[in-house]
Write an enzyme that holds these catalytic residues in place. Structure first.
Site, PDB file in Angstrom:
ATOM      1  N   SER A 649      78.382  52.870 -21.385  1.00 24.83           N
ATOM      2  CA  SER A 649      78.541  54.017 -20.489  1.00 24.83           C
ATOM      3  C   SER A 649      77.489  55.090 -20.723  1.00 24.83           C
ATOM      4  CB  SER A 649      79.942  54.626 -20.654  1.00 24.83           C
ATOM      5  OG  SER A 649      80.113  55.164 -21.949  1.00 24.83           O
ATOM      6  N   LYS A 692      86.409  62.171 -20.539  1.00 21.60           N
ATOM      7  CA  LYS A 692      85.019  62.588 -20.749  1.00 21.60           C
ATOM      8  C   LYS A 692      84.733  63.923 -20.056  1.00 21.60           C
ATOM      9  CE  LYS A 692      83.234  57.884 -21.295  1.00 21.60           C
ATOM     10  NZ  LYS A 692      82.407  56.807 -20.717  1.00 21.60           N
TER      11      LYS A 692
END
Length: 797
Positions: A649, A692
């Site tokens: 990611s 996140k």
């Protein structure tokens, strides 16, 4: 273009509309199981239960908390009630070999009755004996037998006595012996008188005594036979008396259980053995005469009372058993021991049933992980299923424990086993155990999440209300149910799907009820419970945030810097996870080492992260190095990272940072980036997007929101957004922003504020574009390397 990429507040969270409100209000009120959706798993379970062929046991695959056990028990319970109740089993004494107890099978519900009948038989025996041996008839016959023996004995002694008188010798009969004494003048001499006789007279007496002893021996030579005949006649008399006394007692039992062969056989064996037992207790041993009736009853029960292993009431259906602790003894049964004079001994009364016995004829539910973690159990279960029988034995016999062991008769096994386990265990068993697929042919696969459709929303609302009622919590209003549904979507990381982990929502209800002081639980109480849970589990996340705020961990959120970017990571600690930004830096310099992943070189980067870094080389070659060789040296690092890193990611952030370092274009540090890329620059979805974003937002909020801060995420992750209300409010007020990108170029324009540029018809980028700068810099490095090689070749010449 940047405004087009900015997500509106309506995209940041599930929006419950008026139609959804009516769906919640229109829920029927019918009770639902503690499971939503899972039609595929339910269909597989129905098929596996219906299939009666061998080997069609079931593996229910899914994670804990998804309702696996509830689904299985709710499905099996009504089916089991319609099935035939399995037979009962009991262990009884094996009169030929006491170490091998016999198993008898009885119809359901009759084992307890049979046990009571045997108990009643023992009571009747105690009432019947020894009175039966004290009856006039028995005493007369016994006296007659003894009289016959005494007459024969006395006749023999009389002959010896007459012969002795002829020799002036008297015969004396004691209880256990016969003695001789001299006679003179019709009187028996004592020892002093005997010593006054002449030596000749004394010698004659001794000689005659020897003759009489020989004669006595000849006369009583058949005495042992007479005694044996006496004992045999007494034994026959006792047996006849016992048979006559017990015959009515056994006839009643025989008539009652005439259709059960095992019971008839056992009653016959008792009848054969009981004569000796009765004589031991009531006739022969005088030492037992002082034993009271209760002790005699216990002795008889120890020998004849059945040990009921398992019994069910009639017409209760097949058993459904869940064994939470599948140790070997709990599953297969055990043989207990008692200590006698320092030695461990046992008998058939100490045989205890296991879960296989209790579930025999029905269904047994087991946790796969517990089953495999317990020694000997998995192999033992496979043996039992293959052989179709239950054998009670100790797996630890080889350890050398000095005990008297039993080998009980095996019991036929007819059972359907349902294993509850994870995907990892299922695939592990498939790979490592060749017999697994033969025994567990049905897979019921649970989904991680379920569609948020009308039916499932109604069931969810009803299940939440039902749980609140069943647990004694206060009622839930619609706002509370909507909050729980939003929380479920957040767990599923999808606006259109609900999490299959229903237990988490049920736990939130209990915690909200504790906090609620009103008559009903509303959305405020649900939010308070969720916030309180996050606070309890948030020590590490708060510590990490504090270190960022005080500058211990370096994260820039205001400036523009070349070769530096804020990536987004998710950290998992125990049962909680949270997001946090992480600084990524890239340096570029001439050379041909390629892109060096410092994390991998330090053995901190795992395989998927290393793959993501390798893709960067493919992207650079495809986009920039079609006309010249790609020669570059670059180093990528996640700064202040001291643990293992995995996942791709960060590849979008790493590529943007690499291009920034290559073109010397500064990156706005008010942005944090997450996303995976492929070699063609397309941005791919990642996981943990909500955590996140929230991790970076907390840092920006702690330092003060400026309106120039935000997160860049993949366009494919917009459906996964379930952000907290404070972030949505900040976005609505223009203090924070969420951008969704589909390509690397879109991310670069947001981060640098420069035009990335598209290829024209000739395949060239505009001269003022970022991509043109990247190509120019790469060609410059390539030419520099080529010149150095030519200089080296000339020097060699």
């Amino acid at each position: 273009m940047t405004d087009a990429l900015k997500l509106p507040t309506t995209s940041l969270k599930l929006q419950i509309n008026q139609t959804d409100y009516s769906i919640l209000t229109d829920s029927t009120g019918t009770r639902v199981a503690n499971i939503l959706g899972q039609k595929r798993a339910q269909a597989a379970l129905s098929f596996g239960v219906a299939m009666q062929n061998p080997g069609y046991n079931i593996y229910v695959m899914g994670e804990p908390g998804t309702g696996r056990l509830s689904m299985v028990t709710n499905h099996l319970t009504p089916i089991s009630h319609q099935q035939e109740t399995p037979p009962a089993y009991a262990y009884v004494e094996n009169f030929e070999n006491s170490r091998e107890p016999v198993a008898i099978e009885l119809p359901a519900g009759q084992a307890q009755a049979f046990c009571k009948d045997i108990n009643r038989l023992i009571d009747n025996l105690i009432a019947t004996f020894p009175e039966a041996f004290e009856s006039p008839s028995y005493q007369q016959k016994k006296t007659a037998i003894e009289r016959t023996f005494n007459q024969r004995y006395n006749s023999a002694i009389d002959l010896v006595e007459q012969r002795a008188k002829e020799k002036d010798i008297a015969l004396f009969r004691d209880t256990e012996s016969i003695t001789f004494a001299p006679i003179r003048d019709g009187k028996v001499l004592d020892e002093e008188q005997f010593n006054q006789l002449t030596q000749e007279e004394r010698d004659a007496f001794h000689k005659n005594t020897e003759i009489m002893e020989d004669y006595l021996g000849d006369a009583l030579i058949e005495l042992p036979q007479w005694r044996r005949a006496l004992v045999e006649k007494n034994r026959q008399l006792d047996n006849t008396t016992i048979r006559s006394a017990i015959s009515p007692l056994f006839k009643e039992l025989t008539d009652r259980y005439q259709n059960i062969d095992n019971v008839i056989t056992y009653l016959s064996e008792i009848k054969k053995d009981i004569s000796e037992t009765i004589k031991d207790l009531f006739v022969q041993s005088h030492t037992l005469e002082s034993i009271n009736d209760s002790t005699k009853k216990q002795l008889l029960k120890d020998q004849y009372q059945p040990n009921i292993l398992i019994d069910y009431k009639e017409k209760t259906g097949a058993p459904v058993i869940y064994e939470p602790n599948p140790t070997y003894q709990n599953l297969f049964g055990r043989i207990e021991y008692s200590s006698e004079q320092g030695a461990l001994t046992t008998n058939y009364h100490l045989i205890c049933a296991g879960s296989l016995h209790r579930a025999n004829g029905g269904y047994l539910i087991l946790d796969a992980d517990k089953l495999l973690n317990t020694p000997f159990v998995w192999e033992g279960l496979k043996r039992a299923l293959k052989a179709g029988r239950i054998e009670i034995e100790s797996p630890y016999a080889e350890l050398g424990i000095n005990t008297v062991t039993l080998k009980p008769e095996v019991i036929p096994l007819n059972i359907k086993v349902i294993l509850l386990g994870s995907r990892e265990i299922y695939y592990l068993l498939q790979d490592l155990d060749s017999e697994f697929n033969e025994m567990f042919r049905i897979l019921a696969d649970f989904d991680y999440d379920i569609p948020r459709n009308t039916t499932n929303m109604q069931d969810f609302a009803q299940l939440m209300k039902q749980q609140a009622h069943d647990s004694g919590a206060k009622p839930l209003d619609n706002s509370a149910i909507i909050s729980l549904m939003e929380h479920s979507c957040r767990l599923a990381e999808h606006q259109k799907r609900l999490s299959a982990h229903i237990n988490d929502a049920l736990e939130i209800i209990g915690e909200a009820n504790f906090l609620c002081k009103a008559a009903e639980i509303n959305s405020t109480h649900i939010e308070q419970a969720i916030i309180a849970r996050e606070y309890r589990n948030g020590r590490i996340a708060q510590s990490l945030l504090d270190e960022m705020l005080d500058g211990t961990i370096l994260i820039n959120t205001t400036d523009s810097v070349v070769g530096q970017i804020n990536g987004l990571t998710v950290l998992e600690v125990g049962g909680s996870s949270f997001g946090a930004p992480s600084r990524i830096t890239v340096t570029v310099y001439p050379g041909s080492r390629g892109i060096v992943d410092i994390e991998r070189e330090a053995e901190l980067g795992l395989s998927i992260h290393s793959k993501g870094v390798m893709i960067l080389t493919g992207y650079l070659g495809n986009c920039y190095a079609q006309e010249f060789p790609l020669a570059i040296s670059a180093s990528i690092a996640l700064e202040q990272s001291y643990g293992h890193i995995d996942g791709d990611s960060a590849s979008l952030a790493e590529l943007c940072c690499l291009i920034s370092s290559l073109t010397l274009a500064p990156i706005k540090q008010g942005f944090a980036v997450t996303g995976s890329i492929n070699q063609y620059g397309e941005v791919q979805a990642i996981g943990g997007v909500n955590e996140k974003i929230e991790g970076f937002f907390k840092l920006c909020k702690g330092r003060g929101l400026t309106g120039n801060q935000g997160c860049i995420i993949p366009q494919a992750n917009t459906r996964n957004l379930m952000l907290k209300q404070e972030i949505i409010t900040a976005v609505e007020q223009g203090n924070f922003a969420i951008y969704a990108v589909s390509t690397v170029n879109e991310a670069l324009e947001l981060l640098t504020g420069e035009v990335v540029g598209q290829k024209d018809s000739n395949g060239d980028y505009p001269e003022d574009s970022l991509n043109f700068k990247a190509i120019s810099r790469l060609k410059e490095i390539s030419d520099l390397g080529h010149d150095k090689e030519e200089d080296k070749d000339e020097a060699d010449v």
